[in-house]
Design a protein around this motif. Structure first.
Motif, PDB file in Angstrom:
ATOM      1  N   PRO A 240       0.811  -1.226   0.000  1.00 48.93           N
ATOM      2  CA  PRO A 240       0.000   0.000   0.000  1.00 48.93           C
ATOM      3  C   PRO A 240       0.841   1.272   0.000  1.00 48.93           C
ATOM      4  N   LEU A 241       1.996   1.237   0.664  1.00 49.06           N
ATOM      5  CA  LEU A 241       2.890   2.406   0.615  1.00 49.06           C
ATOM      6  C   LEU A 241       3.317   2.671  -0.826  1.00 49.06           C
ATOM      7  N   ALA A 242       3.642   1.613  -1.546  1.00 48.30           N
ATOM      8  CA  ALA A 242       4.084   1.758  -2.939  1.00 48.30           C
ATOM      9  C   ALA A 242       2.947   2.270  -3.824  1.00 48.30           C
ATOM     10  N   ILE A 243       1.731   1.784  -3.600  1.00 49.35           N
ATOM     11  CA  ILE A 243       0.586   2.209  -4.400  1.00 49.35           C
ATOM     12  C   ILE A 243       0.306   3.693  -4.195  1.00 49.35           C
TER      13      ILE A 243
ATOM     14  N   THR B 292       2.355   6.028  -2.965  1.00 49.71           N
ATOM     15  CA  THR B 292       3.499   6.839  -3.386  1.00 49.71           C
ATOM     16  C   THR B 292       3.535   6.992  -4.899  1.00 49.71           C
ATOM     17  N   ALA B 293       3.290   5.906  -5.618  1.00 50.70           N
ATOM     18  CA  ALA B 293       3.313   5.957  -7.083  1.00 50.70           C
ATOM     19  C   ALA B 293       2.222   6.867  -7.622  1.00 50.70           C
ATOM     20  N   LYS B 294       1.036   6.786  -7.055  1.00 50.85           N
ATOM     21  CA  LYS B 294      -0.074   7.626  -7.522  1.00 50.85           C
ATOM     22  C   LYS B 294       0.203   9.087  -7.203  1.00 50.85           C
ATOM     23  N   ALA B 295       0.835   9.350  -6.075  1.00 50.78           N
ATOM     24  CA  ALA B 295       1.194  10.727  -5.724  1.00 50.78           C
ATOM     25  C   ALA B 295       2.189  11.299  -6.725  1.00 50.78           C
ATOM     26  N   GLY B 296       3.178  10.496  -7.102  1.00 52.99           N
ATOM     27  CA  GLY B 296       4.158  10.951  -8.083  1.00 52.99           C
ATOM     28  C   GLY B 296       3.514  11.265  -9.414  1.00 52.99           C
ATOM     29  N   GLU B 297       2.582  10.427  -9.811  1.00 55.29           N
ATOM     30  CA  GLU B 297       1.871  10.630 -11.074  1.00 55.29           C
ATOM     31  C   GLU B 297       1.062  11.926 -11.046  1.00 55.29           C
ATOM     32  N   TYR B 298       0.324  12.136  -9.983  1.00 48.11           N
ATOM     33  CA  TYR B 298      -0.522  13.329  -9.890  1.00 48.11           C
ATOM     34  C   TYR B 298       0.289  14.600  -9.697  1.00 48.11           C
ATOM     35  N   LYS B 299       1.374  14.505  -8.953  1.00 45.85           N
ATOM     36  CA  LYS B 299       2.215  15.676  -8.739  1.00 45.85           C
ATOM     37  C   LYS B 299       2.841  16.121 -10.054  1.00 45.85           C
ATOM     38  N   ALA B 300       3.258  15.173 -10.869  1.00 45.71           N
ATOM     39  CA  ALA B 300       3.854  15.488 -12.164  1.00 45.71           C
ATOM     40  C   ALA B 300       2.841  16.114 -13.115  1.00 45.71           C
ATOM     41  N   LYS B 301       1.601  15.661 -13.051  1.00 44.78           N
ATOM     42  CA  LYS B 301       0.564  16.157 -13.965  1.00 44.78           C
ATOM     43  C   LYS B 301      -0.089  17.449 -13.504  1.00 44.78           C
TER      44      LYS B 301
ATOM     45  N   ALA C 181      -3.566   5.814   1.343  1.00 45.05           N
ATOM     46  CA  ALA C 181      -4.014   7.208   1.340  1.00 45.05           C
ATOM     47  C   ALA C 181      -3.039   8.097   2.110  1.00 45.05           C
ATOM     48  N   HIS C 182      -2.494   7.594   3.217  1.00 41.02           N
ATOM     49  CA  HIS C 182      -1.480   8.347   3.968  1.00 41.02           C
ATOM     50  C   HIS C 182      -0.246   8.596   3.095  1.00 41.02           C
ATOM     51  N   ALA C 183       0.185   7.549   2.393  1.00 44.23           N
ATOM     52  CA  ALA C 183       1.375   7.675   1.538  1.00 44.23           C
ATOM     53  C   ALA C 183       1.119   8.662   0.402  1.00 44.23           C
TER      54      ALA C 183
END
Length: 224
Positions: A41-44, A46-55, A176-178
């Motif tokens: 879940p940390l990886a999920i 974190t990855a989604k955060a990186g995607e949204y932050k970039a976009k 969600a925390h990540a």
């Protein structure tokens, strides 16, 4: 382990483990799967955060507007019996609404720095943390699927030859925390604020909190 050593161990895995321990099925999780239900879940998230932050950057309000999510500020505390809500999300095919409870947000702002000396939080930051958390649940609902349902189910009950399997629901909260932490560039998973509030309210002492960190770290070491 002294407090300085405990502080160095206060990373994502330790705070994720503290969340996982609140799962109703925690005692059913096989020991060799414990790290899986922390790291995945940390990886999920974190990855989604990186995607949204970039976009989209880090403007949570703008992201919510772009996704058609209505944000409502409720002046009340959001207290129901002994349970206090700071934010909640209502999801349906017709409407998605995130409600923030202002007085609860203000209360958390006052104590947010208890465990982070020298780190002050504005009310807007506190609101953004909760918006980001609920935004991730909207992404689970509409795009990626709920984290707990994406991960392996565990055997929760045996009735003779029959076994009932269930998901580990707190993994969704960990993700969600990540997501919130990495989208907003927070120093720790935001469930640390829950412990800051407990200390501020007198429900938990600082000493007992750091003892918990030592215990969580030691338990995690046994699972590695």
């Amino acid at each position: 382990m002294n407090r300085t050593a405990a502080t160095t161990r206060l990373g994502d895995k330790v705070l994720a483990y503290s969340e996982l321990k609140n799962d109703l099925l925690f005692h059913k999780i096989p020991k060799d799967k414990m790290i899986y239900y922390i790291e995945q879940p940390l990886a999920i998230g974190t990855a989604k955060a990186g995607e949204y932050k970039a976009k989209f950057g880090t403007d949570i309000q703008a992201i919510c507007r772009n996704r058609g999510i209505k944000v409502v500020m409720n002046e009340r505390s959001g207290k129901l019996g002994q349970i206090r809500f700071r934010a909640q999300i209502e999801l349906s095919a017709e409407e998605r609404v995130i409600t923030l409870y202002k007085s609860s947000m203000e209360e958390l702002q006052q104590c947010a720095g208890v465990l982070l000396p020298g780190r002050a939080f504005s009310l807007e930051e506190i609101m953004d943390i909760h918006l980001a958390h609920e935004l991730f649940h909207d992404l689970e609902f509409s795009e990626i699927g709920y984290t707990n349902e994406r991960l392996d189910y565990i055997s929760s009950l045996s009735l003779g030859p029959f076994r009932i399997r269930a998901s580990v629901t707190k993994t969704s909260e960990i993700a969600a925390h990540a997501f919130s932490r990495h989208l907003l560039g927070l120093p720790y998973l935001p469930n640390l604020l829950d412990y800051a509030h407990m200390i501020h309210s007198g429900a938990l002492s600082r000493e007992d909190f750091w003892k918990l960190v030592e215990d969580w770290s030691a338990e995690l070491d046994n699972y590695c």
